[in-house]
Write an enzyme that holds these catalytic residues in place. Structure first.
Site, PDB file in Angstrom:
ATOM      1  N   HIS A  58      13.563  62.872 -68.913  1.00 34.39           N
ATOM      2  CA  HIS A  58      14.570  62.711 -69.965  1.00 34.39           C
ATOM      3  C   HIS A  58      13.919  62.733 -71.344  1.00 34.39           C
ATOM      4  CE1 HIS A  58      16.480  61.087 -66.344  1.00 34.39           C
ATOM      5  NE2 HIS A  58      17.605  61.528 -66.879  1.00 34.39           N
ATOM      6  N   ASP A 110      19.186  69.882 -62.788  1.00 34.84           N
ATOM      7  CA  ASP A 110      19.305  68.600 -63.463  1.00 34.84           C
ATOM      8  C   ASP A 110      19.954  68.875 -64.817  1.00 34.84           C
ATOM      9  OD1 ASP A 110      19.099  65.901 -63.995  1.00 34.84           O
ATOM     10  OD2 ASP A 110      16.954  65.778 -63.628  1.00 34.84           O
TER      11      ASP A 110
END
Length: 576
Positions: A281, A353
């Site tokens: 992230h 993702d």
């Protein structure tokens, strides 16, 4: 409810019907030539026993043959949207949707871009994925049900509408749980790993899947198949543990449970985020282990999930140096097509993702979407700009830089999964947080409680004082309530001290005078705890606090084993 019957991972599809249908070209497409069938056909789970319905793969192929270019592109996009309703949103949510997609409401986004699905996003306590959850769609189960009904109504008006509409979310349980109120909360995956009973895991995840289906959600971006080989804060208790074989058995149980309830399971994050302590992230984590380590450590849980019939796998933004150095796995044919498809034999839907994460934003949304599809992904999740992703895919299709056969293959896989999930009545909302479902969660949590120091006969004499680090008032209250129900007196101070530590807590959060220290997330911190009794629940869910209370009250023995090694401590100190 009857289960979704899933073929083993290497079961092929009869290509005769696919070839005949796809060679006719797409009747409604804007100027596209006829194409050969995909080189790798999607899996074709059979219809339930006794059904005369057409095979999902054949239905998908027939539908693909009628779709325009715009429909094909829309089917491989799964963005998020702003707002708690499909058609009525606040001004702030409308502004967010205009920036994201040039429309005001989620329903308009579905219609304009002919979307294959939408992901519902939200926030949960201690969520390590919060960096790319830029909004929330989740308030309570009834609101979620109304939202999904509106989204499904919008999707039903599209050319691909007969296949149904995908609505997904990240309901992993534990620190990543999008819907937290009014539903049965399972203990974390790491707790399930400690319990070590795939049958209990399957039963609990079937209960959870039934509740998701009741709210109109038919795709869960779970379970996490990452082996916790590194002490990772981003994966942590989201993993089932450090042992590939034991973790794989848990992954398979979760897959079977979800899909028996009619919810597509998504095994993630391939090829294995747990092999790096870094956070995708924030940047691209480097997975530097050898190919031998990948084969023996990282891949087995993914293979177990695939063998259990998982309809989807999620690719990860990881630099896997032993396979394709310098290329995030999301964009690597070597990782996705050669290894996942070729070596592991996966034939279902491969979803990226979040494409709004930094590793995917090194390219424009359109170029990133094209690269991801070209690498072998079938579904583009959470593009940071829907308009640019859609336009980029459409332009690449028409100029030939995105092969039409690759897009047709991806759309066919997505539609096959949709038809596999279609035509199932939604469970009643009364199933949410039902006694039966709470019982399944409590059985799993009861098997997880572990003694890492001390006796199996943990029972403490009252009164008890519960303390915690990190301001965990709600968790303290849950445990105090459960202790009282178990017959243990609880006092604000002066009693036998039970100290709770959880996600992200450091050594300074330990209490030197606690008689019992309990780890409610990863148990590594217990290596520095001084308490004579060390317990781990790996989770702070209501079910986990009930299980802990029963152990503290002497009403149950802690039978769990730590699924990750803790320096200086055994997996359990209970002599059996």
């Amino acid at each position: 409810m009857g289960g979704v019957s899933i073929t083993p991972r290497r079961a092929g599809v009869a290509l005769t019907a696919l070839t005949a249908l796809l060679l006719t070209g797409c009747a409604g497409q804007s100027g596209g030539p006829a194409v050969a069938p995909p080189t790798t056909a999607p899996a074709a789970p059979p219809t339930p026993s006794g059904s005369t319905a057409v095979d999902p793969a054949a239905r998908a192929a027939a539908l693909v043959g009628t779709l325009a270019d715009e429909d094909l592109v829309g089917q491989v996009l799964m963005p998020y949207a702003y707002g708690s309703s499909a058609t009525e949103v606040s001004e702030a949510s409308a502004a967010g949707n205009r920036t994201l997609a040039g429309v005001a409401t989620p329903a308009e986004m579905v219609a304009k871009y002919r979307l294959g699905g939408v992901i519902l996003v939200g926030f949960s306590a201690d969520d390590p994925t919060s960096g790319n959850q830029v909004t929330t769609n989740v308030e309570n189960p009834r609101q979620v049900r109304e939202l999904t009904s509106g989204l499904r109504e919008a999707g039903g008006k599209l050319a691909a509408g007969p296949a149904g509409f995908l609505i997904g979310t990240d309901q992993e349980y534990g620190v990543v749980t999008r819907i937290t109120d009014g539903v049965t909360l399972l203990p974390s995956p790491l707790a399930a790993g400690a319990a070590g009973d795939p049958a209990r895991t399957e039963a609990a995840w079937r209960a959870a899947g039934t509740e998701l289906a009741a709210m109109g959600i038919n795709m869960d971006f779970a379970p996490v198949a990452d082996v916790l080989a590194k002490r990772s804060t981003v994966i942590g208790s989201r993993s089932f543990g450090a042992d590939p074989r034991r973790a794989g058995a848990q992954v398979a149980g979760a897959v079977r449970g979800l899909q028996a309830a009619g919810v597509a399971a998504t095994v993630k994050h391939f090829p294995g985020h747990g092999l790096s302590a870094a956070d995708s992230h924030k940047d691209v984590p480097v997975v530097g282990q050898s190919r031998k380590v990948l084969d023996s450590v990282a891949f087995p849980p993914f293979s177990a999930g695939i063998d259990a019939g998982a309809l989807a796998v999620m690719s990860a933004h990881l630099d896997v140096t032993s396979i394709d150095p310098g290329v995030p796995a999301t964009f690597s044919r070597k990782v996705l097509t050669d290894v996942l498809r070729g070596q592991l034999g996966f034939t279902g839907v491969l979803v990226t993702d979040g494409m709004n994460m930094p590793p995917a934003k090194r390219w424009s949304p359109g170029e990133a979407a094209v690269r991801a599809l070209d690498a072998g992904n079938d579904l583009i999740l959470m593009p940071p700009n829907v308009t640019q992703a859609y336009d980029g895919l459409l332009a690449a299709l028409r100029d030939g830089s995105l092969p039409r056969a690759r897009l047709v293959e991806a759309a066919t896989r997505v539609l096959t999964m949709k038809f596999t999930l279609a035509d199932r009545p939604a469970p009643a909302m009364s199933t949410l947080d039902s006694p039966e479902h709470r019982g399944a969660a409590e059985a799993l949590a009861a098997g997880a409680v572990t003694v890492l120091r001390g006796s199996c006969a943990v029972g403490v004499r009252g009164p008890v004082t519960v303390t915690s680090s990190g301001g965990r008032d709600r968790t303290r209250a849950l445990l105090a309530e459960a202790l009282t129900a178990a017959g243990v007196e609880v006092k604000p101070s002066g009693g036998t001290k039970v100290h709770l530590v959880g996600y992200g807590d450091g050594a300074g959060d330990l209490s030197a005078d606690a008689a019992v220290t309990v780890a409610m997330d990863t148990p590594y911190l217990l290596a520095r705890a001084k308490s004579p009794t060390l317990l781990a629940t790996y989770s702070s869910s209501p079910a986990s606090m009930t299980a802990l209370a029963n152990v503290l009250a002497g009403r149950a023995e802690p039978t769990g084993r730590s699924p990750v090694p803790v320096p200086g401590l055994p997996a359990t100190s209970c002599a059996k």
